[in-house]
Design a protein around this motif. Structure first.
Motif, PDB file in Angstrom:
ATOM      1  N   GLY A  77       0.813  -1.203   0.000  1.00  0.00           N
ATOM      2  CA  GLY A  77       0.000   0.000   0.000  1.00  0.00           C
ATOM      3  C   GLY A  77       0.849   1.257   0.000  1.00  0.00           C
ATOM      4  O   GLY A  77       0.542   2.230  -0.699  1.00  0.00           O
ATOM      5  N   SER A  78       1.941   1.244   0.763  1.00  0.00           N
ATOM      6  CA  SER A  78       2.836   2.402   0.792  1.00  0.00           C
ATOM      7  C   SER A  78       3.558   2.575  -0.540  1.00  0.00           C
ATOM      8  O   SER A  78       3.745   3.701  -1.022  1.00  0.00           O
ATOM      9  CB  SER A  78       3.865   2.233   1.918  1.00  0.00           C
ATOM     10  OG  SER A  78       3.227   2.207   3.169  1.00  0.00           O
ATOM     11  N   ALA A  79       3.968   1.449  -1.143  1.00  0.00           N
ATOM     12  CA  ALA A  79       4.669   1.517  -2.429  1.00  0.00           C
ATOM     13  C   ALA A  79       3.784   2.111  -3.519  1.00  0.00           C
ATOM     14  O   ALA A  79       4.242   2.878  -4.373  1.00  0.00           O
ATOM     15  CB  ALA A  79       5.147   0.123  -2.838  1.00  0.00           C
ATOM     16  N   VAL A  80       2.509   1.752  -3.473  1.00  0.00           N
ATOM     17  CA  VAL A  80       1.565   2.283  -4.464  1.00  0.00           C
ATOM     18  C   VAL A  80       1.051   3.655  -4.052  1.00  0.00           C
ATOM     19  O   VAL A  80       0.794   4.522  -4.903  1.00  0.00           O
ATOM     20  CB  VAL A  80       0.381   1.303  -4.636  1.00  0.00           C
ATOM     21  CG1 VAL A  80      -0.689   1.897  -5.551  1.00  0.00           C
ATOM     22  CG2 VAL A  80       0.870  -0.031  -5.192  1.00  0.00           C
ATOM     23  N   GLY A  81       0.934   3.857  -2.733  1.00  0.00           N
ATOM     24  CA  GLY A  81       0.307   5.075  -2.229  1.00  0.00           C
ATOM     25  C   GLY A  81       1.082   6.337  -2.521  1.00  0.00           C
ATOM     26  O   GLY A  81       0.494   7.355  -2.915  1.00  0.00           O
ATOM     27  N   GLN A  82       2.400   6.315  -2.346  1.00  0.00           N
ATOM     28  CA  GLN A  82       3.180   7.540  -2.555  1.00  0.00           C
ATOM     29  C   GLN A  82       3.109   8.040  -3.998  1.00  0.00           C
ATOM     30  O   GLN A  82       2.847   9.226  -4.222  1.00  0.00           O
ATOM     31  CB  GLN A  82       4.627   7.321  -2.119  1.00  0.00           C
ATOM     32  CG  GLN A  82       4.814   7.400  -0.620  1.00  0.00           C
ATOM     33  CD  GLN A  82       6.278   7.540  -0.225  1.00  0.00           C
ATOM     34  OE1 GLN A  82       7.179   7.371  -1.026  1.00  0.00           O
ATOM     35  NE2 GLN A  82       6.510   7.850   1.039  1.00  0.00           N
TER      36      GLN A  82
END
Length: 272
Positions: free
Chosen positions: A173-178
Motif C-alpha cells: 500500500g505504501s509503495a503504491v500510495g506515494q
C-alpha cells in the motif's frame, strides 16, 4: 435447588461476569467469515493510516509553502509524531488485551480521522503538531490491532501468516500510495487530498462500529479477567520486566534502528 448444570455454568458466567460487557450476541466462529471481515477491515485501517504517514513526505513541501514554515519546523513536526506514536504504543496493546477490539479500534480510527482533518487545516506550526499527535494516538492501534485480531479470531497456528499478510499489504500500500498521492497532487490541492483521507476515515468508523466485535471468551479467559491487576500498574510493571531483560532491550534497539532506517529511505526516496 439450582438447576444449572456444569454445561450451562459457562453461559451463566458470561451473562453475569463483568467481562461480559465486551461481548454482544452468540459465540462467533474462529477463522470463519466474520473473522475474515474483521481482519480485512483492520488490514485496510493499517494500509490507510500508512498512506497518511508516508504521504507526509509528499505533501510536506506544500504544507511548508502554505503555512510559511521552515524545513526545520516540518522535520520537528515529523519527529513529534514518531515520539508520540512510540509512547502510545506502550499502552495500546495493553488496552486491547484488557478491553478487546470493540470499541477501541473504532476509537483509533476516529483519532486518525480527526488527525487527517486537522492536518488539512494546517496554517501554523501549532496546528501541525497537534494533528501529528492526534494521528499518532490513533495510529498506535493500527498494526498492533491487526496483530491482535489475527491472534484472537484465527487459530494460533495462523497467527504468523495473518500478521505477515498485514505487513505485506501495508508495504504494498505504501509503495503504491506515494506515487498515487504525487499524481493526485497534480489534480487537487493538498487540503482536498487530506480531507479525502478524512472522509474515508468517517466511512471506516461506521464500518468498525457496525462490524468489529470480540470473539466470545471462554471460562479460562473470564477467570483471568477477574484476577487482573489495575491497568496502568500492570503496564508499568510489565515494562519494568522488559527493560530488565538485556536481550529484549538489545532486540528493541536493533528493530528500532532497522525500521527507522527503512522508513526514512522510503520517505526520502519514495516520492521520487
Amino acid at each position: 435447588m439450582s438447576t444449572t448444570t456444569d454445561t450451562d455454568r459457562p453461559a451463566a458466567e458470561y451473562r453475569h461476569h463483568p467481562g461480559a460487557r465486551i461481548l454482544h450476541g452468540p459465540h462467533r466462529t474462529i477463522g470463519g467469515v466474520e473473522a475474515w471481515i474483521i481482519w480485512a477491515l483492520c488490514a485496510l485501517f493499517v494500509v490507510w493510516l500508512f498512506a497518511i504517514q508516508t504521504g507526509y513526505a509528499v505533501v510536506s513541501p506544500e504544507i511548508q509553502k502554505s503555512a510559511s514554515l521552515t524545513v526545520a519546523q516540518i522535520s520537528l513536526a515529523s519527529s513529534v509524531y514518531t515520539w508520540a506514536f512510540a509512547l502510545c504504543q506502550f499502552f495500546s496493546g495493553a488496552l486491547l488485551d484488557r478491553f478487546g477490539t470493540r470499541p477501541l479500534l473504532a476509537i483509533g480510527v476516529a483519532f486518525v480521522t480527526a488527525g487527517a482533518f486537522l492536518y488539512a487545516q494546517t496554517t501554523n506550526m501549532a496546528t501541525l503538531v497537534i494533528a501529528q499527535i492526534v494521528l499518532a494516538v490513533g495510529s498506535s492501534f493500527g498494526f498492533v490491532g491487526a496483530g491482535y485480531v489475527g491472534g484472537q479470531w484465527f487459530p494460533a497456528a495462523r497467527y504468523g501468516l495473518m500478521f505477515g499478510l498485514v505487513q505485506t499489504l501495508a508495504s504494498l500500500g505504501s509503495a503504491v500510495g506515494q506515487p498515487a498521492i504525487s499524481w493526485q497532487l497534480d489534480h487537487m490541492t493538498w487540503q482536498q487530498l487530506l480531507n479525502g483521507f478524512g472522509a474515508m476515515g468517517v466511512l471506516l468508523i461506521v464500518l468498525f462500529a457496525l462490524l468489529v466485535r470480540n470473539p466470545t471468551p471462554g471460562p479460562e479467559t473470564l477467570r483471568q479477567a477477574t484476577a487482573r491487576p489495575p491497568l496502568f500498574a500492570s503496564i508499568f510493571k510489565d515494562l519494568g520486566k522488559c527493560f530488565a531483560n538485556r536481550n529484549v532491550v538489545l532486540s528493541s534497539v536493533l528493530a528500532g534502528v532497522s525500521f527507522g532506517s527503512m522508513l526514512a529511505v522510503g520517505v526520502l526516496w519514495g516520492p521520487g
